[in-house]
Design an enzyme around this catalytic site. Structure first.
Site, PDB file in Angstrom:
ATOM      1  N   ALA A   1      45.012  29.220 -27.341  1.00  0.00           N
ATOM      2  CA  ALA A   1      46.368  28.716 -27.142  1.00  0.00           C
ATOM      3  C   ALA A   1      46.483  27.259 -26.720  1.00  0.00           C
ATOM      4  CB  ALA A   1      47.086  29.589 -26.105  1.00  0.00           C
TER       5      ALA A   1
ATOM      6  N   PRO B   1      46.545  23.261 -26.588  1.00  0.00           N
ATOM      7  CA  PRO B   1      47.269  22.869 -25.372  1.00  0.00           C
ATOM      8  C   PRO B   1      48.637  23.516 -25.192  1.00  0.00           C
ATOM      9  CG  PRO B   1      47.541  21.185 -27.030  1.00  0.00           C
ATOM     10  CD  PRO B   1      46.624  22.206 -27.639  1.00  0.00           C
ATOM     11  N   GLY B   2      49.059  24.372 -26.137  1.00  0.00           N
ATOM     12  CA  GLY B   2      50.300  25.093 -25.932  1.00  0.00           C
ATOM     13  C   GLY B   2      51.368  24.895 -26.991  1.00  0.00           C
ATOM     14  N   GLY B   3      51.066  24.151 -28.055  1.00  0.00           N
ATOM     15  CA  GLY B   3      52.077  23.903 -29.075  1.00  0.00           C
ATOM     16  C   GLY B   3      52.624  25.160 -29.706  1.00  0.00           C
ATOM     17  N   LYS B   4      51.752  26.126 -29.984  1.00  0.00           N
ATOM     18  CA  LYS B   4      52.210  27.391 -30.557  1.00  0.00           C
ATOM     19  C   LYS B   4      52.719  28.332 -29.468  1.00  0.00           C
ATOM     20  CE  LYS B   4      49.614  25.888 -34.159  1.00  0.00           C
ATOM     21  NZ  LYS B   4      48.883  24.595 -34.155  1.00  0.00           N
TER      22      LYS B   4
ATOM     23  N   ARG C   1      41.052  23.101 -20.587  1.00  0.00           N
ATOM     24  CA  ARG C   1      42.156  23.067 -21.549  1.00  0.00           C
ATOM     25  C   ARG C   1      43.241  24.065 -21.165  1.00  0.00           C
ATOM     26  NH1 ARG C   1      41.938  21.348 -26.677  1.00  0.00           N
ATOM     27  NH2 ARG C   1      42.575  23.375 -27.542  1.00  0.00           N
TER      28      ARG C   1
ATOM     29  N   CYS D   1      43.575  24.036 -39.269  1.00  0.00           N
ATOM     30  CA  CYS D   1      43.987  22.716 -39.757  1.00  0.00           C
ATOM     31  C   CYS D   1      42.845  22.126 -40.589  1.00  0.00           C
ATOM     32  CB  CYS D   1      44.394  21.795 -38.612  1.00  0.00           C
ATOM     33  SG  CYS D   1      43.130  21.538 -37.342  1.00  0.00           S
TER      34      CYS D   1
END
Length: 461
Positions: free
Chosen positions: A111, A113-116, A139, A232
């Site tokens: 997860a 750094p938390g974007g999703k 992280r 990605c």
């Protein structure tokens, strides 16, 4: 930009006549994006108050482009209020394509750094559970901060191997997102350092990791549940071949088609051993076809929902506990309803736990539930996380400042501010400081002076 020869030859074979267009995109500037926190503000409302120029990301309902060379949205008070998250536009896609509903039990396996995770948590609307995990404890600390800035309280933030989690959460989750560690080929244009990392650890290295993670996640998904896998990168060993490996191991999984966009490309069955035609329902994103970087994503469903509840048996063993009078006095000014049976106390710290948790003894946690604050003798001191959890009108005592008021920036820097023009001389105690009605943090008021309680580690430099 000089790319590794091996990588270029692979992309020529993958893209064929489109290869020259792909190479040409390296001469174009990268794109900057932000994603609106729809648990705090609608996309339409944000457009009305946004202080800098934005334009919609056409395949993301709450995503926008901004000018990263001109504007600095990470310095604006609205960013500190958790109204948006800065995220590369293509990276917004995975969380937008998994159908999260309030009440779901959701896992973000990798997860940080938390974007999703912040998008998944926002779409739960305080109902259900978000388990956000990252193996790296350093992280995971950044992950925790981003989740708390977004005001997500029904959360567990963990730092564990996915294989260990599968023993605690067998067939527990309704939805799982795996944004897998990968070779990063899709980010070469955005971050040139990724090329060197690719040369050190290429697709084969990551493919083995990805296959292990996706099988471990499959054990944690309920029958009928949905799993979104993304990377990605462009390499088929990390994309279609990982999905093929899952389907070979768990035949009950099936690929589900996703909401499309004209710039999306179909997955490539021909790059796999089995050449399953349904692999074309997975999605590839190429930077020469749309305004974003490279990505791959696949949405899958595990069989059919069971008629009986499956998975880990969850029992709330906390029961009702006796807390200090100071806590209950403070909560009298809060309009949110808290179930006393879900309150948990660890030392002086008080947490509000999500419903229906399994026994999790032995797991490494950074956060369990919403950290409400600390009990000190008969006093209660609310936390920064609690401030961010609250919404407009949910706390009785507020001091609301405009984003243009210089006192907002002084508050974010941790300074004492004077607010005698906004309160009565007799007013005192804990106040929720807001920017244009959106909470930022706490302050303690006495005679028109506000003692700053904004969390030191979050302060504006």
């Amino acid at each position: 930009m000089r790319l590794p020869e091996e990588f270029e030859e692979k992309m020529k074979g993958l893209l064929k006549e489109e290869f020259s267009d792909y190479i040409a995109c390296y001469d174009k500037p990268r794109y900057y994006g932000l994603r609106v926190n729809t648990d705090k503000i609608s996309a339409e409302e944000f457009e009305k108050i946004c202080p800098f120029a934005i334009r919609p990301v056409p395949w993301i309902k709450n995503g926008y482009y901004y000018d990263g060379e001109k504007d600095a949205p990470s310095k604006h008070p609205y960013y500190y209020a958790g109204l948006y998250y800065l995220q590369e536009p293509s990276a917004m896609t995975p969380a937008s394509r998994i159908p999260i509903e309030p009440g779901d039990k959701v896992l973000d396996v990798c997860a940080a750094p938390g974007g999703k995770a912040t998008e998944l948590g926002a779409r739960l609307k305080r109902d259900g559970i978000l388990v956000a995990n990252d193996l790296s404890s350093s992280r995971a600390k950044g992950l925790l901060k981003n989740i708390e800035v977004f005001g997500i309280g029904n959360v567990l933030v963990l730092s564990e191997e996915p294989g260990k989690l599968s023993g605690y959460f067998t067939e527990y989750f309704d939805k799982i997102l795996i944004d897998a560690p990968c070779s990063g080929e899709g980010m070469f244009r955005k971050d040139r350092k990724m090329v060197k990392a690719w040369e050190e650890h290429g697709p084969e290295f990551f493919s083995n990791i990805q296959k292990s993670i996706i099988l471990q996640a499959a054990h944690m998904l309920k029958p009928g549940g949905m799993l979104l896998y993304s990377t990605c990168t462009f390499d088929s060993r990390e994309n279609e071949q990982v999905i093929e490996h899952l389907l070979d191991t768990f035949p009950e999984f099936r690929i589900v088609s996703m909401e499309g966009y004209e710039g999306f490309c179909k997955g490539r069955p021909e790059v796999t051993r089995s050449k399953r035609p349904e692999l074309s329902d997975t999605v590839r994103i190429f930077p020469h076809r749309m305004e974003g970087e490279g990505h791959y994503l696949a949405l899958l469903q595990k069989g059919q929902p069971s008629e009986t509840e499956s998975g880990t048996v969850c029992k709330d063993k906390r029961g009702k506990k006796r807390f200090s009078e100071g806590l209950w006095n403070f909560l009298e000014d809060v309009s949110v309803s808290f179930d006393p049976g879900r309150m948990d106390i660890k030392g002086e710290r008080v947490y509000y736990m999500p419903k229906g948790l399994p026994d999790m003894r032995g797991i490494r946690f950074l956060r369990t539930g919403l950290f409400l604050g600390e009990l000190k003798k008969n006093r209660f001191e609310p936390s920064q996380a609690f401030a961010m959890y609250l919404k407009k009108g949910e706390y009785a005592k507020t001091i609301d400042l405009s984003a243009k008021d210089e006192r907002i920036f002084r508050y974010l820097k941790g300074e004492t501010i004077h607010v005698s023009d906004l309160v009565k001389d007799s007013d005192k105690g804990w106040y929720l400081i807001c920017v244009d009605s959106y909470p930022l943090g706490w302050g303690k008021l006495l005679k028109g002076t506000l003692k700053n309680k904004y969390l030191p580690g979050w302060r504006l430099c």
